[in-house]
Design a protein around this motif. Structure first.
Motif, PDB file in Angstrom:
ATOM      1  N   GLU A  11      45.760  46.783  11.052  1.00 18.44           N
ATOM      2  CA  GLU A  11      45.905  45.341  11.137  1.00 18.44           C
ATOM      3  C   GLU A  11      47.136  45.028  11.962  1.00 18.44           C
ATOM      4  N   ASN A  12      46.976  44.084  12.834  1.00 16.66           N
ATOM      5  CA  ASN A  12      48.087  43.749  13.719  1.00 16.66           C
ATOM      6  C   ASN A  12      49.132  42.969  12.929  1.00 16.66           C
ATOM      7  N   PRO A  13      50.253  43.611  12.632  1.00 18.72           N
ATOM      8  CA  PRO A  13      51.197  42.958  11.729  1.00 18.72           C
ATOM      9  C   PRO A  13      51.873  41.744  12.352  1.00 18.72           C
ATOM     10  N   ARG A  14      51.900  41.669  13.674  1.00 16.26           N
ATOM     11  CA  ARG A  14      52.518  40.504  14.292  1.00 16.26           C
ATOM     12  C   ARG A  14      51.689  39.256  14.142  1.00 16.26           C
ATOM     13  N   THR A  15      50.369  39.465  14.051  1.00 17.03           N
ATOM     14  CA  THR A  15      49.528  38.284  14.061  1.00 17.03           C
ATOM     15  C   THR A  15      48.978  37.968  12.680  1.00 17.03           C
ATOM     16  N   ALA A  16      49.391  38.756  11.698  1.00 19.12           N
ATOM     17  CA  ALA A  16      48.995  38.445  10.339  1.00 19.12           C
ATOM     18  C   ALA A  16      49.594  37.083   9.979  1.00 19.12           C
ATOM     19  N   PRO A  17      48.915  36.357   9.091  1.00 22.17           N
ATOM     20  CA  PRO A  17      49.391  35.008   8.781  1.00 22.17           C
ATOM     21  C   PRO A  17      50.872  35.010   8.416  1.00 22.17           C
ATOM     22  N   GLY A  18      51.557  34.052   8.923  1.00 19.92           N
ATOM     23  CA  GLY A  18      52.969  33.900   8.564  1.00 19.92           C
ATOM     24  C   GLY A  18      53.899  34.681   9.473  1.00 19.92           C
ATOM     25  N   THR A  19      53.365  35.669  10.181  1.00 18.45           N
ATOM     26  CA  THR A  19      54.239  36.482  11.010  1.00 18.45           C
ATOM     27  C   THR A  19      54.699  35.714  12.234  1.00 18.45           C
ATOM     28  N   GLY A  20      55.934  35.940  12.580  1.00 18.63           N
ATOM     29  CA  GLY A  20      56.431  35.323  13.794  1.00 18.63           C
ATOM     30  C   GLY A  20      56.651  33.832  13.621  1.00 18.63           C
ATOM     31  N   GLY A  21      56.489  33.365  12.399  1.00 20.14           N
ATOM     32  CA  GLY A  21      56.821  31.982  12.140  1.00 20.14           C
ATOM     33  C   GLY A  21      55.888  30.985  12.796  1.00 20.14           C
ATOM     34  N   THR A  22      54.655  31.377  13.050  1.00 13.12           N
ATOM     35  CA  THR A  22      53.770  30.402  13.664  1.00 13.12           C
ATOM     36  C   THR A  22      52.648  30.045  12.704  1.00 13.12           C
ATOM     37  N   GLY A  23      52.980  29.974  11.457  1.00  9.61           N
ATOM     38  CA  GLY A  23      51.986  29.612  10.466  1.00  9.61           C
ATOM     39  C   GLY A  23      51.502  28.189  10.688  1.00  9.61           C
ATOM     40  N   PRO A  24      50.412  27.844  10.030  1.00 12.69           N
ATOM     41  CA  PRO A  24      49.855  26.500  10.194  1.00 12.69           C
ATOM     42  C   PRO A  24      50.926  25.440   9.936  1.00 12.69           C
ATOM     43  N   GLY A  25      50.875  24.407  10.682  1.00  9.24           N
ATOM     44  CA  GLY A  25      51.849  23.335  10.504  1.00  9.24           C
ATOM     45  C   GLY A  25      52.957  23.384  11.529  1.00  9.24           C
TER      46      GLY A  25
ATOM     47  N   THR B 105      53.168  32.809  19.813  1.00  9.22           N
ATOM     48  CA  THR B 105      54.240  33.294  18.951  1.00  9.22           C
ATOM     49  C   THR B 105      55.568  33.329  19.704  1.00  9.22           C
ATOM     50  N   PRO B 106      56.257  32.187  19.761  1.00  9.61           N
ATOM     51  CA  PRO B 106      57.543  32.177  20.477  1.00  9.61           C
ATOM     52  C   PRO B 106      58.562  33.126  19.847  1.00  9.61           C
ATOM     53  N   ARG B 107      58.534  33.229  18.521  1.00  8.17           N
ATOM     54  CA  ARG B 107      59.555  34.046  17.837  1.00  8.17           C
ATOM     55  C   ARG B 107      58.882  35.122  16.996  1.00  8.17           C
ATOM     56  N   LEU B 108      59.302  36.343  17.254  1.00  7.73           N
ATOM     57  CA  LEU B 108      58.719  37.492  16.561  1.00  7.73           C
ATOM     58  C   LEU B 108      59.590  37.916  15.385  1.00  7.73           C
ATOM     59  N   PHE B 109      58.990  38.640  14.477  1.00  4.89           N
ATOM     60  CA  PHE B 109      59.702  39.409  13.438  1.00  4.89           C
ATOM     61  C   PHE B 109      60.394  38.566  12.370  1.00  4.89           C
ATOM     62  N   LEU B 110      60.142  37.247  12.312  1.00  4.27           N
ATOM     63  CA  LEU B 110      60.906  36.445  11.346  1.00  4.27           C
ATOM     64  C   LEU B 110      60.585  36.856   9.913  1.00  4.27           C
ATOM     65  N   ASP B 111      59.342  37.291   9.672  1.00  5.71           N
ATOM     66  CA  ASP B 111      58.986  37.706   8.312  1.00  5.71           C
ATOM     67  C   ASP B 111      58.962  39.215   8.153  1.00  5.71           C
ATOM     68  N   ARG B 112      58.464  39.887   9.182  1.00  7.85           N
ATOM     69  CA  ARG B 112      58.423  41.342   9.118  1.00  7.85           C
ATOM     70  C   ARG B 112      58.400  41.911  10.517  1.00  7.85           C
ATOM     71  N   PHE B 113      58.780  43.177  10.622  1.00  5.08           N
ATOM     72  CA  PHE B 113      58.719  43.851  11.908  1.00  5.08           C
ATOM     73  C   PHE B 113      57.325  44.451  12.083  1.00  5.08           C
ATOM     74  N   ALA B 114      57.036  44.900  13.296  1.00  2.00           N
ATOM     75  CA  ALA B 114      55.679  45.352  13.607  1.00  2.00           C
ATOM     76  C   ALA B 114      55.477  46.833  13.293  1.00  2.00           C
TER      77      ALA B 114
ATOM     78  N   ASP C 205      55.562  49.729   7.733  1.00  2.59           N
ATOM     79  CA  ASP C 205      56.095  49.196   6.468  1.00  2.59           C
ATOM     80  C   ASP C 205      56.795  47.847   6.648  1.00  2.59           C
ATOM     81  N   GLY C 206      56.741  47.315   7.883  1.00  7.28           N
ATOM     82  CA  GLY C 206      57.336  45.997   8.113  1.00  7.28           C
ATOM     83  C   GLY C 206      58.845  46.022   8.267  1.00  7.28           C
ATOM     84  N   ARG C 207      59.441  47.206   8.157  1.00  6.99           N
ATOM     85  CA  ARG C 207      60.897  47.320   8.276  1.00  6.99           C
ATOM     86  C   ARG C 207      61.281  47.779   9.676  1.00  6.99           C
ATOM     87  N   ALA C 208      62.410  47.308  10.148  1.00  5.99           N
ATOM     88  CA  ALA C 208      62.944  47.824  11.411  1.00  5.99           C
ATOM     89  C   ALA C 208      63.540  49.202  11.145  1.00  5.99           C
ATOM     90  N   ARG C 209      63.436  50.071  12.151  1.00  3.36           N
ATOM     91  CA  ARG C 209      63.895  51.455  11.974  1.00  3.36           C
ATOM     92  C   ARG C 209      65.205  51.683  12.700  1.00  3.36           C
TER      93      ARG C 209
END
Ligand code: MGD
Ligand code: MGD
Ligand code: SF4
Ligand code: MO
Length: 746
Positions: free
Chosen positions: A557-571, A595-604, A607-611
């Motif tokens: 699953e593309n973690p960048r485009t999962a809902p909420g990722t990158g702060g581009t959720g609905p609204g 998605t103007p801004r990446l990683f606001l909720d999780r990294f790609a 495990d969603g963590r930056a290494r």
């Protein structure tokens, strides 16, 4: 076009400044201001302003050229294309598909880059394709993937820069390489933020800085480790962020602790008090950014060097927080998109990996071929050029001029000459085109439509404003014609929008997902930031990418485009939404807003963590010694672009920057007995170059600087070292050992 004003973008650098083209009184087009594009708000540098000059220039190519009796003579398109198809087919028959090479460029539009990668793999069946972007930001890309699981130059729009607290610009001479972007750091300082510039030279950019650190070239890795050491020692680590959002801290921390500030001072020449001041300026504000460019990246340890700067950002809790983080300032017009859609040796469209079975299945399905028929990864750019005439017997080259721009250029030139067959597509007779068996004259930016992706990951539409001159074809037409002659009638459309529609499908579900982007949207919006997956459209139109659920099976699953990722959720109210987007709902009329801004909720990462990656200082591939006691570094001047193939042919730019020079400190000049303007010889283990001395206290006394825009005796790349970074395969353009001698009159 019905309107007389064509909004479009500059043909040159990664800023992709917006401009309007209007009809010129004597024919052709003129540049007019386009204030609505937020990146440059109407401002242009001299290169962009004069870009139309080359459209109508008498030096541009308007007929194919074919080598006959040793010289290039004009020929018709049928003959020229047949010669290219025959040359490639003969090599393939005699030596196998991998004896055919393809070399592309980061200036090519997304459509061209995509078609070129597909041409190599589907028509030629070769693994041997790479491009000049390998010489550009590949180390930052590799480090970004390693740390964040994803590489996009800037993970935020440039407009965030003035609103942060501190920016460290590492090896970027923004004032000359992206002049309209200097405004963002000027505004930062007006807003009370601070600017730190890391550059061995006091450049026009460094002159704007609150703090200028001037390390020895090739020592940024140690510098960043020294700063991280101090962050830990001074208790400035963001423990909660490190715990919640990262992995690998203990190892990275241990590696940094071995780099004592005094040790770092000895390696870099940057004093401990300066290091402490930099750490304080970077850590005290709530938000801060590190932006790298070619200075730290074009090193044989560029990936680790960028990794060290990323570690500094992670330890202080910057990436994935609003108005904070790490970014790379990409270089070429499509430096970002050009590295996403398959002209890179190891890559398939959508930033997919050629070694990933699911990615191969997906793209093979879009291309209508058997996944097993797709070749594996090939050689990197310098390794490909180095193999010319031996393993690789024929080359199709488009969008690059390696005779001037490749490291150890005399050797590369000799390799190009040793080929059985060379075809070059260009707008002018570049130094590389002059060596070709066939030269194909192609259309330019304002004469064709296509998309580029700027340094922010913003996908843009360049529009056709006038027809190309007679005798000229587009790169897409060239590939279409060659594919047909080589037996592939379908799959190489000449209409850029048709190519883009296929690219959307090929990229769907990949890290760089363009499937929700259409020409129509690009024409209406000021660009769309990827990832932008297709959504179920309420009107059921436009967004069908043909990528059914089966196509995505087996893909993570593309973690960048999962809902909420990158702060581009609905609204669109999260900090990630583009503040410039229109205010209707999420600003997208039912589409994914991008998605103007990446990683606001999780990294790609999985495990969603930056290494964190543990890295340690190591010397450059070539350090000064008795025979070669001086360091050479190379780079750019404001009025010339790259190999100069285009800008050396524009009078105004040529007058402003007419030729090469060797920038040196008065102390070094005095030792040589050279006065300002005297010719000096610079000698490295690869060769010698001659150019006038330019004497200035703005450079370290142990270092000389040469711009690389010129061929001939002042060619900087005669000297440079092709030592490669082990991960990114980036050559060490920024450091090699040389001897400088005054030229004696006999
Ligand atoms: N005018 C102009 N603009 C351009 C281009 C052009 O050719 N001309 N090209 C475009 C492209 S493709 C690119 S990639 C960008 C490049 O943009 P920049 O990266 O800004 O350009 P460079 O001049 O290559 O390098 C930047 C600085 O790195 C410094 N430097 C050298 N060695 C080191 C080192 O070891 N460490 C550090 N920290 N700094 C070092 C140099 O002194 C130089 O001032 O510019 C883009 N814009
Ligand atoms: N010493 C040293 N060497 C360097 C660097 C450095 O800092 N120091 N920087 C490196 C970097 S970052 C880069 S990006 C490279 C760039 O170096 P090159 O790859 O040589 O880049 P350009 O000079 O832009 O070459 C592009 C060529 O394509 C042509 N062209 C333009 N548009 C099109 C098009 O649409 N289609 C076709 N077919 N042709 C087109 C142009 O006329 C030109 O001849 O240089 C690298 N070399
Ligand atoms: S800064 Fe770059 S994009 Fe803008 S006008 Fe100059 S060359 Fe063109
Ligand atoms: Mo570049």
């Amino acid at each position: 076009m019905t309107a007389s004003v064509t909004p479009t973008h500059c043909p040159y650098c990664a800023l992709q400044c917006g401009m309007n083209l209007t009809p010129a009184p004597g024919g052709g087009v003129e540049v007019a201001e386009r204030a609505d594009f937020p990146v440059n708000r109407g401002a242009l540098c001299g290169k962009g302003r004069t870009a139309p000059a080359l459209l109508s220039s008498r030096v541009r190519l308007t007929s194919p050229l074919v080598r006959t009796g040793g010289v290039l003579v004009p020929a018709g398109w049928d003959e020229a294309l047949s010669r290219v198809a025959e040359g490639l087919a003969r090599t393939r028959a005699d030596h196998g598909p991998d004896a055919c090479g393809v070399f592309g460029g980061g200036g090519l539009t997304n459509e061209k880059a995509y078609a070129l990668g597909k041409f190599a793999r589907v028509v030629l069946g070769t693994s041997q394709i790479d491009y000049n972007g390998r010489f550009c930001m590949s180390s930052a890309a590799a480090a970004g993937v390693r740390a964040f699981g994803l590489d996009r130059g800037l993970p935020f729009p440039l407009e965030d820069v003035p609103r942060t607290g501190c920016v460290i610009l590492v090896g970027s001479n923004l004032a000359e390489t992206m002049p309209p972007a200097l405004r963002f750091v000027t505004e930062l300082r007006e807003n009370g933020g601070t600017l730190i510039v890391v550059d061995p030279r006091r450049t026009r950019t460094a002159e704007q800085a609150d703090l200028h650190l001037a390390p020895r070239p090739g020592t940024d890795l140690a510098l960043a480790l020294g700063m991280l050491h101090l962050v830990v020692a001074e208790g400035r680590t963001d423990e909660a962020y490190v715990r919640d959002r990262t992995s690998g801290w203990e190892e990275a921390r241990a590696a940094a602790m071995a780099h004592w500030p005094e040790y770092v001072e000895r390696i870099t020449g940057v004093s401990v008090p300066e290091l402490r001041a930099a750490v304080r300026m970077f850590c005290e504000p709530e938000n801060a950014m590190v932006l790298t460019a070619r200075g730290p990246e074009q090193q044989s340890k560029g990936t680790d060097t960028v990794g060290a700067w990323i570690n500094l950002c992670l330890a202080t809790g910057r990436p994935g927080r609003p108005l904070s983080g790490y970014g790379c300032l990409t270089g070429q017009g499509n430096g970002q998109g050009g590295r996403e859609h398959g002209q890179k040796a190891d890559q398939l469209p959508g930033y997919r990996k050629l070694t990933d079975p699911a990615a191969r299945r997906h793209v093979a399905e879009v291309w209508g071929v058997d996944p097993a028929s797709l070749p594996g990864p090939g050689r990197s750019a310098y390794e490909l050029l180095d193999a010319l005439g031996t393993d690789i017997r024929s080359l199709l080259l488009t969008g690059s001029n390696p005779v001037v721009s490749a490291p150890r250029a005399a050797h590369v030139e000799e390799r190009l000459r040793s080929l059985d067959f060379l075809a070059v597509a260009d707008v002018v007779l570049s130094e590389t085109a002059a060596l070709a068996d066939v030269v194909l004259p192609v259309a330019q930016w304002a004469e064709e439509t296509g998309t580029t992706t700027n340094l922010e990951g913003r996908v843009l539409l360049r529009r056709r404003a006038l027809a190309p001159p007679e005798g000229v074809r587009s790169d897409l037409e060239v590939l279409h014609g060659l594919a047909a002659l080589l037996g592939v009638e379908k799959g190489f459309p000449t209409d850029p929008e048709e190519v883009f529609e296929e690219l959307r499908r090929a990229s769907a579900g990949g890290p760089a997902d363009y499937s929700g982007i259409t020409y129509r949207r690009l024409a209406e919006e000021n660009g769309v930031f990827w990832p932008c997956p297709a959504r179920e459209d309420p009107d059921g139109d436009a967004e069908d990418t043909g990528a059914g659920p089966e196509d995505r099976q087996g893909l993570p699953e593309n973690p960048r485009t999962a809902p909420g990722t990158g702060g581009t959720g609905p609204g669109g109210t999260s900090p990630g939404a583009d503040p410039d987007a229109p205010a209707d709902g999420d600003g997208s009329g039912g589409h994914h807003p991008g998605t103007p801004r990446l990683f606001l909720d999780r990294f790609a990462t999985e495990d969603g963590r930056a290494r964190f990656v543990p890295v340690s200082h190591r010397p450059a591939a070539e350090e000064p010694d008795d025979e070669y006691p001086v360091l050479l570094t190379t780079g750019r001047v404001v009025a010339q672009y790259q190999s100069g193939a285009q800008t050396r042919r524009v009078d105004e730019l040529n007058t402003a920057a007419p030729g090469p020079f060797v920038e040196m400190h008065p102390r070094l000049a005095a030792r040589l007995g050279a006065a300002d303007g005297d010719a000096v010889t610079v000698v490295s283990r690869r060769g010698r170059a001659v150019a006038p001395a330019r004497i200035t206290t703005a450079i370290r006394p142990d270092t000389v600087f040469m711009p690389f825009h010129w061929p001939g005796e002042g060619r900087a790349n005669t000297l440079t070292n092709p030592a490669l970074d082990p991960v990114s395969r980036m050559p060490e353009f920024k450091t090699c050992a040389v001897r400088v001698e005054a030229v004696r009159e006999d």
